[in-house]
Design a protein around this motif. Structure first.
Motif, PDB file in Angstrom:
ATOM      1  N   THR A  49       0.816  -1.213   0.000  1.00 55.33           N
ATOM      2  CA  THR A  49       0.000   0.000   0.000  1.00 55.33           C
ATOM      3  C   THR A  49       0.851   1.265   0.000  1.00 55.33           C
ATOM      4  N   TYR A  53       0.093   0.669   6.791  1.00 52.46           N
ATOM      5  CA  TYR A  53      -0.719   0.439   7.982  1.00 52.46           C
ATOM      6  C   TYR A  53       0.121   0.787   9.207  1.00 52.46           C
ATOM      7  N   GLU A  63      -7.574  -0.076  11.861  1.00 50.42           N
ATOM      8  CA  GLU A  63      -7.540   0.455  10.486  1.00 50.42           C
ATOM      9  C   GLU A  63      -8.154  -0.555   9.517  1.00 50.42           C
ATOM     10  N   GLU A  67     -11.467  -0.129   7.097  1.00 57.65           N
ATOM     11  CA  GLU A  67     -11.423  -0.354   5.648  1.00 57.65           C
ATOM     12  C   GLU A  67     -12.531  -1.318   5.215  1.00 57.65           C
ATOM     13  N   ALA A  72     -13.302  -0.125   1.483  1.00 54.85           N
ATOM     14  CA  ALA A  72     -12.222   0.702   0.923  1.00 54.85           C
ATOM     15  C   ALA A  72     -11.356  -0.096  -0.046  1.00 54.85           C
ATOM     16  N   ARG A  73     -10.701   0.624  -0.909  1.00 58.97           N
ATOM     17  CA  ARG A  73      -9.729   0.053  -1.827  1.00 58.97           C
ATOM     18  C   ARG A  73      -8.456   0.904  -1.725  1.00 58.97           C
ATOM     19  N   PRO A  74      -7.575   0.560  -0.764  1.00 55.44           N
ATOM     20  CA  PRO A  74      -6.358   1.344  -0.571  1.00 55.44           C
ATOM     21  C   PRO A  74      -5.498   1.368  -1.838  1.00 55.44           C
ATOM     22  N   MET A 102      -8.170  -5.369   2.520  1.00 59.48           N
ATOM     23  CA  MET A 102      -8.812  -4.677   1.396  1.00 59.48           C
ATOM     24  C   MET A 102      -7.818  -4.349   0.282  1.00 59.48           C
TER      25      MET A 102
END
Length: 172
Positions: A49, A53, A63, A67, A72-74, A102
């Motif tokens: 990512t 994180y 976190e 998500e 969510a789509r990091p 995610m």
């Protein structure tokens, strides 16, 4: 001979091990992803990512929970865009709140799985595969699916024989 791709997300640093938190240099999922590669060959792709994180394990779990709630789509540092050269795709990750992180979904949604065989592997500390099989089937449209495998994270380093036998069975 079939060509294999191993997509994985793995957490280094603080991890949960059967009731306590320990710091590790290599994440449990990375360990087992490398066992797959050793067993059946293939290319490794690490999901990484843009926004890391939290280093603190407990904060990271919160976190991850947020998500999932937000679907969510990091954003990732790099993406695979074409997997047409591969026959088999192993998707590996830790079980975070019952499924893959995610960030793994961010990557999977960018790929065409038509005609591919997909197998999931989850490292966990008690939740097994969670909903990962269901989620892979939703995300990997057009794929066929092999058997998924759950590996107790704190046993990852000693799971080579189990992971190797499973991977070899999947690509027969």
């Amino acid at each position: 001979m079939s060509k294999n791709l191993i997509i994985y997300y793995s957490r280094k640093g603080q991890n949960y091990f059967g009731g306590s938190i320990r710091s590790i240099e290599k994440g449990n999922t990375e360990v087992v992803a490398e066992y797959i590669k050793q067993a059946v060959g293939g290319d490794l792709f690490e999901v990484d990512t843009v926004k890391p994180y939290a280093a603190d394990y407990t904060t990271c779990t919160e976190e991850a929970k947020e998500e999932i709630r937000a679907n969510a789509r990091p954003e990732l540092k790099k993406y695979l865009t074409d997997i047409s050269a591969y026959d088999n795709v192993f998707v590996c990750g830790p079980c975070w709140w019952g499924t893959f992180p995610m960030a793994v979904f961010t990557q999977l949604e960018k790929l065409d799985f038509m005609g591919k065989k997909v197998m999931g592997l989850m490292t966990h500390e008690g939740s097994g595969l969670g909903n990962s099989e269901r989620d892979l089937k939703k995300l990997c449209t057009g794929a066929t699916f092999g058997k998924c495998l759950a590996v107790h994270g704190s046993d990852a380093k000693s799971s080579q024989a189990q992971v190797s036998a499973w991977a070899k069975e999947q690509v027969k």
